[in-house]
Design an enzyme around this catalytic site. Sequence first.
Site, mmCIF file in Angstrom:
data_model
loop_
_atom_site.group_PDB
_atom_site.id
_atom_site.type_symbol
_atom_site.label_atom_id
_atom_site.label_comp_id
_atom_site.label_asym_id
_atom_site.label_seq_id
_atom_site.Cartn_x
_atom_site.Cartn_y
_atom_site.Cartn_z
ATOM 1 N N PHE A 18 102.718 4.904 91.887
ATOM 2 C CA PHE A 18 102.470 4.055 92.303
ATOM 3 C C PHE A 18 101.109 3.734 92.051
ATOM 4 O O PHE A 18 100.863 4.711 92.701
ATOM 5 C CB PHE A 18 103.550 3.570 94.016
ATOM 6 C CG PHE A 18 104.321 3.015 93.641
ATOM 7 C CD1 PHE A 18 104.079 1.444 94.102
ATOM 8 C CD2 PHE A 18 105.961 3.201 93.434
ATOM 9 C CE1 PHE A 18 105.722 0.536 93.683
ATOM 10 C CE2 PHE A 18 107.023 2.226 93.457
ATOM 11 C CZ PHE A 18 106.573 1.088 93.006
ATOM 12 N N HIS A 48 106.350 11.587 95.575
ATOM 13 C CA HIS A 48 106.686 10.531 94.815
ATOM 14 C C HIS A 48 106.295 10.148 93.420
ATOM 15 O O HIS A 48 107.142 9.880 92.684
ATOM 16 C CB HIS A 48 106.453 9.375 95.137
ATOM 17 C CG HIS A 48 107.126 8.795 97.112
ATOM 18 N ND1 HIS A 48 107.962 8.422 97.262
ATOM 19 C CD2 HIS A 48 106.770 9.405 98.089
ATOM 20 C CE1 HIS A 48 108.050 8.426 98.643
ATOM 21 N NE2 HIS A 48 106.976 8.672 98.774
ATOM 22 N N HIS A 52 112.408 12.335 92.417
ATOM 23 C CA HIS A 52 112.437 12.619 94.260
ATOM 24 C C HIS A 52 113.149 11.622 94.605
ATOM 25 O O HIS A 52 113.865 10.795 94.373
ATOM 26 C CB HIS A 52 111.085 11.800 94.502
ATOM 27 C CG HIS A 52 110.776 10.626 94.219
ATOM 28 N ND1 HIS A 52 110.378 9.772 93.721
ATOM 29 C CD2 HIS A 52 110.912 9.627 95.422
ATOM 30 C CE1 HIS A 52 109.708 8.583 93.584
ATOM 31 N NE2 HIS A 52 110.477 8.578 94.984
ATOM 32 N N HIS A 58 110.293 7.554 105.365
ATOM 33 C CA HIS A 58 109.679 6.498 104.219
ATOM 34 C C HIS A 58 109.254 5.020 104.558
ATOM 35 O O HIS A 58 108.749 4.641 104.092
ATOM 36 C CB HIS A 58 109.955 6.868 102.481
ATOM 37 C CG HIS A 58 109.384 5.975 102.415
ATOM 38 N ND1 HIS A 58 107.777 6.117 101.316
ATOM 39 C CD2 HIS A 58 109.969 5.477 100.709
ATOM 40 C CE1 HIS A 58 107.523 5.670 100.557
ATOM 41 N NE2 HIS A 58 108.801 5.124 99.857
ATOM 42 N N HIS A 159 114.954 -0.152 100.095
ATOM 43 C CA HIS A 159 115.303 0.384 101.254
ATOM 44 C C HIS A 159 115.951 0.352 102.644
ATOM 45 O O HIS A 159 116.628 1.049 103.569
ATOM 46 C CB HIS A 159 113.347 0.665 101.277
ATOM 47 C CG HIS A 159 113.135 2.201 100.293
ATOM 48 N ND1 HIS A 159 113.076 1.025 98.977
ATOM 49 C CD2 HIS A 159 113.133 2.983 99.279
ATOM 50 C CE1 HIS A 159 112.305 1.745 97.879
ATOM 51 N NE2 HIS A 159 112.892 3.549 98.758
#
Length: 207
Positions: A18, A48, A52, A58, A159
């Site tokens: 990212f 990450h 992972h 997180h 998430h």
Amino acid sequence: MKKLWDISPLVHPDAPLFPGDEPYRLQWTARLSPQCPVNLSALTMSPHVGAHADAPLHYANEAPDIAAVDLDAYLGPCRVIHAIGCGPLIRIEHVEHAAEGLPSRVLVRTCERADTVWKDEFTAYAPETVAWLAARGVRLIGLDTPSVDPASSKSLDSHQQLLRADLRVLENLVLDEVPAGDYELLALPLKLAGACASPVRAVLREL
């Protein structure tokens, strides 16, 4: 010997990550020589990078870090479901054909070949699919892209669904050579105090 599939990408300085994450760096702190009996290195990287496991920390303050999560979700019977080319989101219709006798770990292959460079567009999970899997007793989900949410998401709906259902997740897997079917998953996170994630060496073993 039972066949193994290594479903972890190589972690290296140019591994996709990212934007803003810390890349993998290795520095030698000692080298084998007449004056030194060993090679020693030091690592710097985001947890990450590569395959992972995200910790609940997180995506939620005061949630458990990766050292505190139970390990049993990362080890045991697992189903690989193919949804190659399914589009931006893994929806229920992409996985329901494989729901009979579903084990408590599900990995979804979305790519013909896992990306080796960062791309803003990749397949993620629809939050209703996460909820649907959780309702069927699934305790861990995974996929072969960087995240269960789109890169542009600010609300991280999938998430947050993981958090509500107390599911564990594996991201950045490499499922290129893995046929659809059932396996044993071995993908234990490191016991990193205070960390929001951990690298894993994810492996599938034939049953």
